[in-house]
Design an enzyme around this catalytic site. Structure first.
Site, PDB file in Angstrom:
ATOM      1  N   HIS A 192       0.536  -1.322  -0.299  1.00 47.34           N
ATOM      2  CA  HIS A 192      -0.194   0.050   0.224  1.00 47.34           C
ATOM      3  C   HIS A 192       0.631   1.078   0.093  1.00 47.34           C
ATOM      4  CE1 HIS A 192      -3.954  -1.921   1.892  1.00 47.34           C
ATOM      5  NE2 HIS A 192      -3.515  -1.971   0.532  1.00 47.34           N
ATOM      6  N   GLU A 229      -5.659  -7.823   3.529  1.00 46.84           N
ATOM      7  CA  GLU A 229      -4.981  -9.151   4.535  1.00 46.84           C
ATOM      8  C   GLU A 229      -6.551  -9.860   5.740  1.00 46.84           C
ATOM      9  OE1 GLU A 229      -2.407  -9.815   8.660  1.00 46.84           O
ATOM     10  OE2 GLU A 229      -1.833  -8.115   7.523  1.00 46.84           O
ATOM     11  N   HIS A 263      -0.523  -8.675   0.974  1.00 47.61           N
ATOM     12  CA  HIS A 263      -1.535  -8.806   1.960  1.00 47.61           C
ATOM     13  C   HIS A 263      -2.607 -10.645   1.947  1.00 47.61           C
ATOM     14  CE1 HIS A 263      -1.302  -4.576   0.112  1.00 47.61           C
ATOM     15  NE2 HIS A 263      -1.484  -4.908   1.967  1.00 47.61           N
ATOM     16  N   SER A 312      -3.086   0.169   6.363  1.00 47.51           N
ATOM     17  CA  SER A 312      -3.043   0.223   7.574  1.00 47.51           C
ATOM     18  C   SER A 312      -1.885   0.294   8.659  1.00 47.51           C
ATOM     19  CB  SER A 312      -3.580  -1.282   8.180  1.00 47.51           C
ATOM     20  OG  SER A 312      -3.727  -1.399   9.669  1.00 47.51           O
ATOM     21  N   ASN A 313      -1.121  -0.433   8.715  1.00 48.70           N
ATOM     22  CA  ASN A 313       0.328  -0.013   9.558  1.00 48.70           C
ATOM     23  C   ASN A 313       0.748   2.056   9.523  1.00 48.70           C
ATOM     24  OD1 ASN A 313       3.261   0.219   8.320  1.00 48.70           O
ATOM     25  ND2 ASN A 313       2.171  -1.159   6.660  1.00 48.70           N
ATOM     26  N   CYS A 316       3.111  -8.322  13.636  1.00 50.27           N
ATOM     27  CA  CYS A 316       4.532  -8.722  13.191  1.00 50.27           C
ATOM     28  C   CYS A 316       5.674  -7.777  13.483  1.00 50.27           C
ATOM     29  CB  CYS A 316       4.785  -8.713  11.705  1.00 50.27           C
ATOM     30  SG  CYS A 316       4.812  -6.687  10.999  1.00 50.27           S
TER      31      CYS A 316
END
Length: 316
Positions: free
Chosen positions: A46, A131, A79, A229-230, A200
């Protein structure tokens, strides 16, 4: 005119993780092996800059397999994908390479193992995220229940309270997930969790670095994409950890300079799918307006590396 002084706290680790590095390498090696075009189902990672760069090299990004011709290779994004996708590719006798991050694959394997043991799976994740779709798609429809918040846990209707297990998306907020896991274990004391947490190492490390510098910063810039997202979690973590203003920026051009007027301290980090070139771009933009002193805030050292699939290694 004299530039105002600015202390820039630079988070370490930041930016690319091993899974993202591997996924990008897979696309580049596939282009070298088979030539253009190579199709990629969903954005490989992403980040618009990364996707545009690979597109310029000959990658064609699509959302679904039916947009790909049978006679060109296709790559599945980092993902992960539902099991139905490689099954369809096999049926069409397509050449495909799975760039799913090995840490996401680990969650897939856990979910399957629990399912085979007769347990109902609860997934902590964001609805609609690739994901989450990929992980839930490893099992028959309805076999996995999704929760996004602690409030969702209270609404769960399960088959058997004594036969449950949970897995999580790998890019969640560590603190939010602890709360949801706490709610699950309080309501279902016998629920089984992963042997090693699913979030992770890269997500955990980047959030820890942000926490370490947040209280020292009047503002924070997180380099990353709005659909990452992260990266979005880093903004939330920074704000919660005491930083007065946290902004997600894709490029230096996105910086809201009015919000940074009068500040003397700023934190800069990057999500796991954001390349260092974009971090440098942001630093240069700050240096053009401020007299910048850079201070590194290092909370961990990363030396993780994942191998690319054998089909590509053979040609290297």
């Amino acid at each position: 005119m004299t530039k105002p002084p600015l202390t820039l706290f630079l988070a370490a680790p930041r930016g690319f993780c091993a899974g993202v590095d591997r996924a990008i390498k897979i696309v580049e090696m596939a282009l070298a092996k088979w030539g253009a075009p190579v199709y990629v189902r969903h954005e490989i990672v992403h980040n618009k800059y990364v996707v545009d760069d690979l597109r310029a090299k000959g990658a064609v990004f699509v959302e679904e397999l039916d947009e790909c011709p049978d006679d060109r290779p296709v790559i599945f994004s980092a993902h992960g994908v539902p099991k139905s996708v490689p099954a369809e590719a096999d049926k069409r006798q397509m050449i495909y390479v799975d760039a799913t991050c090995p840490l996401v694959s680990k969650v897939h394997i856990e979910a399957e193992r629990h399912h085979e043991a007769g347990l109902q799976i609860i997934m902590i994740g964001h609805e609609g995220h690739p994901e989450t779709i990929g992980t839930m798609g490893q099992l028959p429809e309805g076999a996995v229940l999704l929760v996004e918040t602690e409030a969702d846990v209270a609404q769960l209707e399960v088959r058997d309270e004594t036969a449950l297990a949970y897995v999580t998306q790998t890019t969640l907020s560590v603190d939010d997930t602890i709360g949801i896991v706490g709610a699950l274990t309080a309501r279902f004391p016998s629920i089984r969790g992963p042997h090693k947490e699913d979030i992770c190492y890269a997500t955990t490390n980047r959030q820890a670095a942000v926490k370490a510098m947040a209280a020292r910063c009047e503002a924070m810039l997180v380099v990353g994409a709005p659909n990452s997202s992260n990266s979005r979690r880093l903004v939330e973590v920074g704000a919660r950890a005491g930083c007065g203003y946290a902004q997600l920026v894709q490029r230096a051009a996105d910086i809201d300079w009015r919000s940074l007027e009068g500040i003397s301290t700023i934190g800069v980090t990057a999500g796991a799918s954001a390349p260092e070139v974009l971090v440098n771009e942001v630093i240069e933009a700050l240096q053009a307006r401020f007299d910048v002193t850079i201070e590194q805030v290092e909370t961990a050292t990363e030396n993780v590396e994942f191998k690319v699939p054998r089909v590509l290694r053979a040609s290297a």
